[in-house]
Design an enzyme around this catalytic site. Structure first.
Site, PDB file in Angstrom:
ATOM      1  N   LEU A   1      41.496 -14.782  48.972  1.00 10.52           N
ATOM      2  CA  LEU A   1      40.407 -14.057  49.645  1.00 10.52           C
ATOM      3  C   LEU A   1      39.085 -14.744  49.369  1.00 10.52           C
ATOM      4  O   LEU A   1      38.847 -15.238  48.250  1.00 10.52           O
ATOM      5  CB  LEU A   1      40.347 -12.611  49.158  1.00 10.52           C
ATOM      6  CG  LEU A   1      41.611 -11.780  49.376  1.00 10.52           C
ATOM      7  CD1 LEU A   1      41.331 -10.315  49.065  1.00 10.52           C
ATOM      8  CD2 LEU A   1      42.143 -11.918  50.786  1.00 10.52           C
TER       9      LEU A   1
ATOM     10  N   GLY B   1      45.211 -14.332  47.112  1.00 11.21           N
ATOM     11  CA  GLY B   1      45.526 -14.020  48.513  1.00 11.21           C
ATOM     12  C   GLY B   1      46.327 -15.123  49.189  1.00 11.21           C
ATOM     13  O   GLY B   1      47.128 -14.846  50.092  1.00 11.21           O
TER      14      GLY B   1
ATOM     15  N   ASN C   1      46.438 -14.474  40.483  1.00  9.86           N
ATOM     16  CA  ASN C   1      45.574 -14.664  39.301  1.00  9.86           C
ATOM     17  C   ASN C   1      44.407 -13.684  39.245  1.00  9.86           C
ATOM     18  O   ASN C   1      43.422 -13.924  38.552  1.00  9.86           O
ATOM     19  CB  ASN C   1      45.019 -16.099  39.303  1.00  9.86           C
ATOM     20  CG  ASN C   1      44.150 -16.387  40.510  1.00  9.86           C
ATOM     21  OD1 ASN C   1      44.441 -15.899  41.603  1.00  9.86           O
ATOM     22  ND2 ASN C   1      43.096 -17.151  40.342  1.00  9.86           N
ATOM     23  N   GLU C   2      44.511 -12.572  39.975  1.00 11.12           N
ATOM     24  CA  GLU C   2      43.393 -11.626  40.066  1.00 11.12           C
ATOM     25  C   GLU C   2      42.816 -11.267  38.703  1.00 11.12           C
ATOM     26  O   GLU C   2      41.597 -11.157  38.529  1.00 11.12           O
ATOM     27  CB  GLU C   2      43.836 -10.332  40.782  1.00 11.12           C
ATOM     28  CG  GLU C   2      43.876 -10.423  42.302  1.00 11.12           C
ATOM     29  CD  GLU C   2      45.105 -11.136  42.839  1.00 11.12           C
ATOM     30  OE1 GLU C   2      45.915 -11.640  42.031  1.00 11.12           O
ATOM     31  OE2 GLU C   2      45.252 -11.200  44.070  1.00 11.12           O
TER      32      GLU C   2
HETATM   33  N1  CO8 Z   1      36.313 -17.786  47.899  1.00  9.04           N
HETATM   34  C1  CO8 Z   1      35.092 -18.355  48.192  1.00  9.04           C
HETATM   35  N2  CO8 Z   1      34.755 -19.631  47.877  1.00  9.04           N
HETATM   36  C2  CO8 Z   1      35.690 -20.359  47.249  1.00  9.04           C
HETATM   37  C3  CO8 Z   1      36.944 -19.843  46.892  1.00  9.04           C
HETATM   38  C4  CO8 Z   1      37.254 -18.488  47.249  1.00  9.04           C
HETATM   39  N3  CO8 Z   1      38.436 -17.921  46.982  1.00  9.04           N
HETATM   40  N4  CO8 Z   1      37.640 -20.813  46.258  1.00  9.04           N
HETATM   41  C5  CO8 Z   1      36.841 -21.889  46.207  1.00  9.04           C
HETATM   42  N5  CO8 Z   1      35.671 -21.633  46.791  1.00  9.04           N
HETATM   43  C6  CO8 Z   1      34.538 -22.548  47.007  1.00  9.04           C
HETATM   44  C7  CO8 Z   1      34.013 -23.107  45.691  1.00  9.04           C
HETATM   45  O1  CO8 Z   1      33.085 -22.225  45.086  1.00  9.04           O
HETATM   46  C8  CO8 Z   1      33.369 -24.398  46.163  1.00  9.04           C
HETATM   47  O2  CO8 Z   1      32.131 -24.067  46.766  1.00  9.04           O
HETATM   48  P1  CO8 Z   1      30.886 -25.098  46.726  1.00  9.04           P
HETATM   49  O3  CO8 Z   1      31.369 -26.334  47.429  1.00  9.04           O
HETATM   50  O4  CO8 Z   1      29.799 -24.390  47.445  1.00  9.04           O
HETATM   51  O5  CO8 Z   1      30.598 -25.348  45.266  1.00  9.04           O
HETATM   52  C9  CO8 Z   1      34.299 -24.853  47.299  1.00  9.04           C
HETATM   53  O6  CO8 Z   1      35.005 -23.688  47.723  1.00  9.04           O
HETATM   54  C10 CO8 Z   1      35.308 -25.899  46.865  1.00  9.04           C
HETATM   55  O7  CO8 Z   1      35.971 -25.414  45.699  1.00  9.04           O
HETATM   56  P2  CO8 Z   1      36.408 -26.379  44.498  1.00  9.04           P
HETATM   57  O8  CO8 Z   1      35.360 -27.417  44.279  1.00  9.04           O
HETATM   58  O9  CO8 Z   1      36.790 -25.519  43.349  1.00  9.04           O
HETATM   59  O10 CO8 Z   1      37.681 -27.092  45.160  1.00  9.04           O
HETATM   60  P3  CO8 Z   1      38.924 -27.739  44.403  1.00  9.04           P
HETATM   61  O11 CO8 Z   1      39.659 -28.490  45.444  1.00  9.04           O
HETATM   62  O12 CO8 Z   1      38.500 -28.460  43.167  1.00  9.04           O
HETATM   63  O13 CO8 Z   1      39.824 -26.493  43.915  1.00  9.04           O
HETATM   64  C11 CO8 Z   1      40.873 -24.357  44.222  1.00  9.04           C
HETATM   65  C12 CO8 Z   1      40.393 -25.657  44.885  1.00  9.04           C
HETATM   66  C13 CO8 Z   1      42.036 -24.667  43.294  1.00  9.04           C
HETATM   67  C14 CO8 Z   1      41.361 -23.442  45.330  1.00  9.04           C
HETATM   68  C15 CO8 Z   1      39.709 -23.732  43.436  1.00  9.04           C
HETATM   69  O14 CO8 Z   1      38.566 -23.694  44.268  1.00  9.04           O
HETATM   70  C16 CO8 Z   1      39.957 -22.351  42.951  1.00  9.04           C
HETATM   71  O15 CO8 Z   1      40.672 -22.150  41.981  1.00  9.04           O
HETATM   72  N6  CO8 Z   1      39.363 -21.334  43.631  1.00  9.04           N
HETATM   73  C17 CO8 Z   1      39.421 -19.967  43.225  1.00  9.04           C
HETATM   74  C18 CO8 Z   1      40.648 -19.362  43.799  1.00  9.04           C
HETATM   75  C19 CO8 Z   1      40.760 -17.913  43.377  1.00  9.04           C
HETATM   76  O16 CO8 Z   1      40.717 -17.572  42.211  1.00  9.04           O
HETATM   77  N7  CO8 Z   1      40.938 -17.037  44.375  1.00  9.04           N
HETATM   78  C20 CO8 Z   1      41.065 -15.652  44.148  1.00  9.04           C
HETATM   79  C21 CO8 Z   1      40.395 -14.879  45.236  1.00  9.04           C
HETATM   80  S1  CO8 Z   1      40.661 -13.131  45.032  1.00  9.04           S
HETATM   81  C22 CO8 Z   1      42.037 -12.746  45.976  1.00  9.04           C
HETATM   82  O17 CO8 Z   1      42.507 -13.536  46.746  1.00  9.04           O
HETATM   83  C23 CO8 Z   1      42.680 -11.392  45.847  1.00  9.04           C
HETATM   84  C24 CO8 Z   1      41.736 -10.332  45.559  1.00  9.04           C
HETATM   85  C25 CO8 Z   1      42.367  -8.971  45.494  1.00  9.04           C
HETATM   86  C26 CO8 Z   1      41.251  -7.974  45.325  1.00  9.04           C
HETATM   87  C27 CO8 Z   1      41.696  -6.714  44.687  1.00  9.04           C
HETATM   88  C28 CO8 Z   1      40.486  -5.907  44.213  1.00  9.04           C
HETATM   89  C29 CO8 Z   1      40.797  -4.466  43.951  1.00  9.04           C
END
Ligand code: CO8
Length: 300
Positions: free
Chosen positions: A106, A151, A175-176
């Protein structure tokens, strides 16, 4: 999303009662180019339907990380709806056109610093996508060609079969907990149905992201293959699943998934309210902001 007179998706049960589709033309051997094909493309998702085999290829193309924004989720749901309603389509392979990333889950910016109304709209779109994908009548195969947290993992888990590139740098999981948030019950149910209670409990509490070989060992993904063989393998798996009569496969899928789908349909509004209340808390907002900062710092 809906033409006048048609119930919005949120009010419709998953389409288990669809009439079975007649068998389509025999499949070509896997690996051959898909033609003739009918492409349609949105901003963030590209879809190509091969009418002779009945197989659609859906590619996420929203760099840098295919995060599931409101716009992405809406396009995803509409694309699935189009395919579901197309009698020429029997199966869909879901993959990414962005190197090294399947989907980063997400879009965290949709859950940070926005209004309650926005959170509700966003969460309804997340629910809708899951109801469509998990409840799809089509055969769904995820070809996971990159990292797939949260997500992104849910998208893969909602398919009938998962094949992942065998690169240990790619990881997948819910990994939430690492973000200080909690996977909702229907994420958890989907996960438990695949890996079992014990593995899901430990993995969810620790917010684990499993490298591809470990994900395979846990049963989170069904197969690992070299990345260059991923789509060929997905086509071969699809051929195997499509060899069965649609109605028997669809009714069996319904039997296995209906209770989980019904649970969300019955509690949909409560689930939205819970999400909005939880995500609006200042402590949760702070956790999400810190997580975003950590992602940026890691980069520099
Ligand atoms: N949302 C928004 N922006 C994101 C996300 C995301 N999920 N993931 C990465 N980005 C952004 C980064 O901040 C970065 O932005 P900027 O260029 O402006 O600095 C850009 O995308 C590129 O990211 P990286 O430099 O980190 O790219 P890498 O290729 O090195 O790594 C990864 C890619 C492995 C995907 C890494 O970005 C990462 O680990 N991202 C986080 C993923 C994550 O933890 N997602 C969880 C989202 S929550 C969800 O899906 C479920 C929620 C359920 C809610 C329930 C509540 C009750």
């Amino acid at each position: 999303l809906c033409p006048p007179g048609v119930l919005p998706l949120c009010c419709r049960p998953p389409a288990w009662d669809r009439a079975p589709r007649p068998p389509l033309s025999p499949l070509r051997p896997p690996g051959l180019p898909l033609a003739p094909s009918r492409p349609f493309s949105n901003n963030k998702i590209q879809v190509e339907l091969d009418e002779s085999s009945g197989i659609a290829m859906m590619k996420f193309k929203s760099p840098p990380v295919n995060s599931l924004s409101l716009e992405f989720l809406t396009e995803f749901s509409i694309s699935l709806e189009k395919l579901e309603n197309d009698r020429a389509c029997r199966g869909v392979i879901i993959t990414s056109a962005v190197p090294k990333i399947f989907s980063s889950g997400l879009d965290i910016t949709e859950m940070c610093g926005k209004s309650m109304e926005h959170y509700a709209e966003f969460w309804r779109a997340v629910q809708e996508l899951w109801l469509r994908l998990y409840g799809s009548n089509m055969v769904t195969v995820a070809a996971v060609n990159g990292s797939s947290p949260a997500g992104g993992c849910l998208v893969a888990l909602s398919c009938d079969y998962r094949i992942m590139a065998e690169n240990p740098k790619f990881s997948i999981g819910l990994n939430e907990a690492q973000l200080g948030i909690v996977a909702p019950f229907w994420f958890k149910d989907t996960f438990v149905n695949i890996v079992g209670h014990r593995v899901a409990e430990r993995s969810l509490q620790l917010g684990s992201l499993h490298p591809a070989p470990e994900a395979h060992k846990l049963g989170l993904v069904d197969e690992l293959v070299p990345e260059e063989k991923l789509l060929e393998k997905a086509a071969a798996v699809m051929a195997q699943w499509l060899a069965l009569p649609d109605h028997a496969r669809q009714l069996t899928k319904s039997m296995m998934r209906k209770a989980v789908l019904d649970r969300l349909v019955a509690h949909r509004e409560d689930d939205i309210q819970n999400f909005v209340t939880f995500i609006s808390k200042e402590s949760i907002q702070k956790s999400l902001r810190m997580y975003m900062e950590m992602l940026k710092k890691r980069k520099s």
